[in-house]
Design a protein around this motif. Structure first.
Motif, PDB file in Angstrom:
ATOM      1  N   GLN A 157      69.194  20.964  30.410  1.00 17.07           N
ATOM      2  CA  GLN A 157      69.808  19.641  30.266  1.00 17.07           C
ATOM      3  C   GLN A 157      69.222  18.635  31.250  1.00 17.07           C
ATOM      4  O   GLN A 157      69.017  17.468  30.917  1.00 17.07           O
ATOM      5  CB  GLN A 157      71.323  19.749  30.465  1.00 17.07           C
ATOM      6  N   SER A 296      79.251  15.037  45.874  1.00 14.98           N
ATOM      7  CA  SER A 296      79.142  14.602  44.478  1.00 14.98           C
ATOM      8  C   SER A 296      79.857  15.553  43.531  1.00 14.98           C
ATOM      9  O   SER A 296      80.198  15.170  42.406  1.00 14.98           O
ATOM     10  CB  SER A 296      77.667  14.489  44.075  1.00 14.98           C
ATOM     11  N   LYS A 338      79.480  22.439  29.722  1.00 15.52           N
ATOM     12  CA  LYS A 338      79.756  20.998  29.746  1.00 15.52           C
ATOM     13  C   LYS A 338      80.431  20.595  31.049  1.00 15.52           C
ATOM     14  O   LYS A 338      80.132  19.532  31.622  1.00 15.52           O
ATOM     15  CB  LYS A 338      80.625  20.604  28.552  1.00 15.52           C
ATOM     16  N   LYS A 339      81.331  21.428  31.529  1.00 13.14           N
ATOM     17  CA  LYS A 339      81.992  21.151  32.807  1.00 13.14           C
ATOM     18  C   LYS A 339      80.976  21.113  33.943  1.00 13.14           C
ATOM     19  O   LYS A 339      81.006  20.206  34.792  1.00 13.14           O
ATOM     20  CB  LYS A 339      83.055  22.217  33.095  1.00 13.14           C
ATOM     21  N   TRP A 341      77.827  20.467  33.794  1.00 12.03           N
ATOM     22  CA  TRP A 341      76.987  19.283  33.672  1.00 12.03           C
ATOM     23  C   TRP A 341      77.698  18.069  34.278  1.00 12.03           C
ATOM     24  O   TRP A 341      77.101  17.299  35.030  1.00 12.03           O
ATOM     25  CB  TRP A 341      76.659  19.030  32.207  1.00 12.03           C
ATOM     26  N   ARG A 342      78.977  17.903  33.954  1.00  8.50           N
ATOM     27  CA  ARG A 342      79.754  16.786  34.510  1.00  8.50           C
ATOM     28  C   ARG A 342      79.863  16.891  36.027  1.00  8.50           C
ATOM     29  O   ARG A 342      79.755  15.890  36.745  1.00  8.50           O
ATOM     30  CB  ARG A 342      81.152  16.750  33.894  1.00  8.50           C
ATOM     31  N   ASP A 343      80.058  18.106  36.540  1.00  8.89           N
ATOM     32  CA  ASP A 343      80.304  18.290  37.970  1.00  8.89           C
ATOM     33  C   ASP A 343      79.046  18.099  38.818  1.00  8.89           C
ATOM     34  O   ASP A 343      79.121  17.532  39.915  1.00  8.89           O
ATOM     35  CB  ASP A 343      80.875  19.687  38.232  1.00  8.89           C
ATOM     36  N   SER A 345      75.474  17.271  37.661  1.00  4.28           N
ATOM     37  CA  SER A 345      74.322  16.414  37.344  1.00  4.28           C
ATOM     38  C   SER A 345      74.294  15.129  38.173  1.00  4.28           C
ATOM     39  O   SER A 345      73.205  14.719  38.619  1.00  4.28           O
ATOM     40  CB  SER A 345      74.277  16.102  35.844  1.00  4.28           C
ATOM     41  N   PRO A 346      75.436  14.457  38.439  1.00  4.27           N
ATOM     42  CA  PRO A 346      75.342  13.236  39.264  1.00  4.27           C
ATOM     43  C   PRO A 346      74.757  13.501  40.649  1.00  4.27           C
ATOM     44  O   PRO A 346      73.919  12.725  41.135  1.00  4.27           O
ATOM     45  CB  PRO A 346      76.806  12.769  39.357  1.00  4.27           C
TER      46      PRO A 346
END
Length: 372
Positions: A157, A296, A338-339, A341-343, A345-346
């Motif tokens: 991703q 983050s 998906k969780k 990625w949200r946690d 990636s930023p």
């Protein structure tokens, strides 16, 4: 008076010309076979080359062009076959379609089972070469232990996001190898080790490997096969592949994604004799990078997990003084991708812009002078 042509002389000249052409052709072929020896296929297997590739506008291609085109076709097919296998595994894991086919992947190494060890370099060319890019090179590794499924998905991703949005790596360079161990990933079920049963995170040629790595494993009570370091260091293609990426691209930081221990581990140490006294600027910056990723992700736990003979953290973080962060996701459950990625990636995107402006060894040399 007309002088008649002598057929024998003409034939002799033709024979000499044929021999010269044959010798030149053979010497050219020998040269190119030596140049392409490392790519694991015969450069003379032209049986499947379309006739259209043998000429352009009626002009015959040189042997160089034919060999290059053969190599390009072969490598593209190998990558396509790999992506097809990845898509099949994604479907089994209910991850929909992988971004593999859409990424401009390349490879220089293949696994023990002949699978390409793919990567891609994302580099900002919008303003030409910028000095900051030399201080801002990030290597991201995924799928070292592919029974840890979630890191593979996160690494792919990240590569897809960078490919679609060059602003994410503006004024920087990022190298992503999303699947370091494809043989383990394609096993049924996926396994930690490669096709030879070797743990790629215990096989790096560190200074202590010969003395401790195999001996510690063989004398342990359980002799855990999942953590087998190999019979000698740097024996595996996946190990050499990772080491080559470090040597070639000279990253200023490495992020290796694993699961399921739920913490961040920073390996960035220097020999004990050099760490007497206050931290150097580079050590503080490395710690700040780990803390940036932690904040983050909601103050994700930072833990000093220690090092092993033959581990990436030892090889890159300690011996080569490259800040090396192991991101341990909290689970290998494929339903949680998906969780994660949200946690995470930023924070990773912020880390890509985090610069180490000073040459890596300046502080160490200064410390050595003041702490002989």
């Amino acid at each position: 008076m007309v002088i008649a042509h002598i057929p024998g002389k003409i034939k002799f000249k033709l024979i000499i010309l044929f021999i010269i052409l044959l010798v030149n052709s053979k010497s050219q072929a020998t040269y190119f076979s030596e140049e392409l020896e490392e790519v694991s296929f015969s450069p003379f297997a032209f049986n499947n080359i379309p006739t259209s590739l043998l000429n352009i506008s009626g002009l015959p291609l040189s042997s160089v062009q034919v060999l290059n085109e053969t190599y390009r076709i072969r490598t593209q097919k190998q990558i396509a076959d790999l992506c097809q296998r990845i898509d099949y595994t994604y479907k089994k894991l209910d991850w929909s379609k992988s971004p593999c086919f859409s990424l401009p992947l390349t490879f220089n190494y293949v696994s023990e089972n002949g699978k390409p060890l793919v990567y891609w370099e994302f580099i900002d060319n919008s303003t030409g070469y910028d000095e900051s890019q030399r201080h801002n090179v990030t290597l991201i590794l995924g799928g070292v232990h592919p029974d840890e499924l979630t890191p593979v998905h996160l690494a792919f991703q990240l590569a897809e996001a960078l490919h679609k949005n060059p602003n994410l790596y503006k004024n920087s360079r990022v190298i992503i190898a999303p699947l370091v161990n494809p043989d383990g990933f394609f096993s049924n079920p996926p396994k930690r080790t490669n096709a030879n049963g070797v743990d790629l995170n215990r096989n790096f040629p560190t200074a202590t490997w010969n003395k401790y790595a195999y001996q510690i494993w063989s004398s342990s009570k359980d002799r855990d096969k999942r953590k087998f370091p190999g019979y000698f260091p740097n024996s595996e293609q996946g190990t050499r592949f990772q080491a080559d990426l470090i040597t070639r691209f000279q990253p200023n930081k490495v992020i290796s994604i694993h699961a399921p221990l739920a913490f961040l581990d920073l390996d960035y140490e220097v020999p004990k004799l050099l760490t007497i006294g206050p931290q150097t600027e580079q050590q503080r910056k490395a710690r700040n990078l780990a803390e940036l990723l932690s904040r983050s992700a909601g103050n994700y736990k930072i833990k000093d997990f220690g090092i092993y003979p033959g581990s990436l953290g030892n090889y890159a973080g300690n011996e080569r003084v490259i800040p090396t962060i192991t991101l341990e996701l909290s689970s290998s459950n494929p339903k949680l991708v998906k969780k994660f990625w949200r946690d995470f990636s930023p924070g990773i995107f912020k880390a890509l812009k985090y610069e180490f402006k000073k040459p890596q060894f300046d502080d160490i040399q200064a410390s050595a002078l003041w702490n002989p």
